[in-house]
Design an enzyme around this catalytic site. Structure first.
Site, PDB file in Angstrom:
ATOM      1  N   ALA A  72       0.848  -1.192   0.000  1.00  0.00           N
ATOM      2  CA  ALA A  72       0.000   0.000   0.000  1.00  0.00           C
ATOM      3  C   ALA A  72       0.885   1.244   0.000  1.00  0.00           C
ATOM      4  O   ALA A  72       2.110   1.167   0.130  1.00  0.00           O
ATOM      5  CB  ALA A  72      -0.911  -0.007   1.233  1.00  0.00           C
ATOM      6  N   ASN A 101       2.878   4.466   1.160  1.00  0.00           N
ATOM      7  CA  ASN A 101       3.708   4.692   2.351  1.00  0.00           C
ATOM      8  C   ASN A 101       4.428   3.441   2.830  1.00  0.00           C
ATOM      9  O   ASN A 101       4.935   3.413   3.955  1.00  0.00           O
ATOM     10  CB  ASN A 101       2.886   5.266   3.516  1.00  0.00           C
ATOM     11  CG  ASN A 101       2.304   6.623   3.190  1.00  0.00           C
ATOM     12  OD1 ASN A 101       3.020   7.508   2.734  1.00  0.00           O
ATOM     13  ND2 ASN A 101       1.011   6.781   3.417  1.00  0.00           N
ATOM     14  N   ASP A 151       9.444   1.722 -11.294  1.00  0.00           N
ATOM     15  CA  ASP A 151       8.627   2.354 -10.261  1.00  0.00           C
ATOM     16  C   ASP A 151       7.187   2.472 -10.748  1.00  0.00           C
ATOM     17  O   ASP A 151       6.944   2.580 -11.962  1.00  0.00           O
ATOM     18  CB  ASP A 151       9.185   3.751  -9.950  1.00  0.00           C
ATOM     19  CG  ASP A 151       8.609   4.331  -8.665  1.00  0.00           C
ATOM     20  OD1 ASP A 151       8.400   3.562  -7.708  1.00  0.00           O
ATOM     21  OD2 ASP A 151       8.389   5.556  -8.614  1.00  0.00           O
ATOM     22  N   GLU A 152       6.219   2.426  -9.827  1.00  0.00           N
ATOM     23  CA  GLU A 152       4.790   2.566 -10.155  1.00  0.00           C
ATOM     24  C   GLU A 152       4.374   1.599 -11.266  1.00  0.00           C
ATOM     25  O   GLU A 152       3.677   1.963 -12.223  1.00  0.00           O
ATOM     26  CB  GLU A 152       4.476   4.010 -10.560  1.00  0.00           C
ATOM     27  CG  GLU A 152       4.858   5.057  -9.532  1.00  0.00           C
ATOM     28  CD  GLU A 152       4.024   4.996  -8.248  1.00  0.00           C
ATOM     29  OE1 GLU A 152       3.084   4.184  -8.183  1.00  0.00           O
ATOM     30  OE2 GLU A 152       4.338   5.766  -7.325  1.00  0.00           O
ATOM     31  N   ALA A 153       4.788   0.352 -11.138  1.00  0.00           N
ATOM     32  CA  ALA A 153       4.561  -0.645 -12.193  1.00  0.00           C
ATOM     33  C   ALA A 153       3.086  -0.925 -12.439  1.00  0.00           C
ATOM     34  O   ALA A 153       2.729  -1.451 -13.500  1.00  0.00           O
ATOM     35  CB  ALA A 153       5.283  -1.938 -11.836  1.00  0.00           C
TER      36      ALA A 153
END
Length: 210
Positions: A10, A12, A102-104
């Site tokens: 999730a 954070n 990143d952010e796949a």
């Protein structure tokens, strides 16, 4: 043998921070890496930025139509969009040891297939970092494909405000939790923010909103 990894959690949970540390570890050992981020994630433009403040430039800002396998091989060979990146006269360039994404979750299913081929056919390891589900608790298409293809999964934990482990990414608009709307809305744009909640707190906030 190279593998496709998916590290998810999730918001954070430290995904971007872990990517930045992994990139540093590879480069500290003299190994080449390529960092990819979907152009869909407009936050921080062409950099990976962790919530703690650490950052690293992105090598490829990927659009949905981009072939990530082809771009990685071009970067390795210094051709295509990467022509002139280095001078061949300086000597042989080391191969890319690992691709970090990143952010796949924002990648297309076809792009996940391309990363899988990169690992299995070209022997370049790929580590993807991203969310499992959107704020409606539905799995992102890119994440679903990663769960279908990845060799390894690693869940990065984070805490809910109640102290339990957070599982869901809840969207706020102007301080109010919302449970419907466009799938993509970047944290920090306009009055949009997110909070990671456990299942019980998520249900509590959803009931309050109905």
């Amino acid at each position: 043998m190279a593998k496709l990894h998916f590290k998810y959690g999730a918001m954070n949970s430290g995904k971007s921070d872990t990517l930045i540390k992994t990139a540093y570890n590879y480069q500290e050992r003299g190994l080449r890496i390529l960092v990819i981020k979907p152009a869909t994630d407009t936050k921080s433009s062409d950099a990976v930025v962790a919530r703690g403040g650490a950052s690293r430039p992105v090598d490829v800002l990927a659009h949905p139509s981009d072939d990530l396998r082809a771009l990685t091989l071009q970067a390795q060979e210094g051709t295509g969009a990467f022509t002139g990146l280095w001078d061949p006269a300086e000597g042989e360039v080391a191969p890319i040891a690992c691709v970090l994404v990143d952010e796949a979750q924002f990648l297309t299913e076809e792009q996940i297939d391309q990363l899988f081929e990169l690992a299995k056919d070209d022997q370049i390891s790929v580590i993807c970092y991203g969310l499992r589900t959107d704020f409606r608790t539905q799995v992102f298409p890119g994440s679903r494909r990663l769960f279908e293809l990845a060799d390894n999964f690693d869940k990065l934990p984070t805490m809910c405000r109640c102290g339990s482990q957070a599982e869901f990414n809840c969207r706020r608009v102007g301080g109010t939790f919302v449970f419907a709307g466009d799938v993509v809305a970047i944290d920090g744009e306009d009055v949009i923010s997110y909070e990671s909640l456990c299942g019980s707190c998520y249900r509590h906030e959803r009931e309050k909103a109905t």
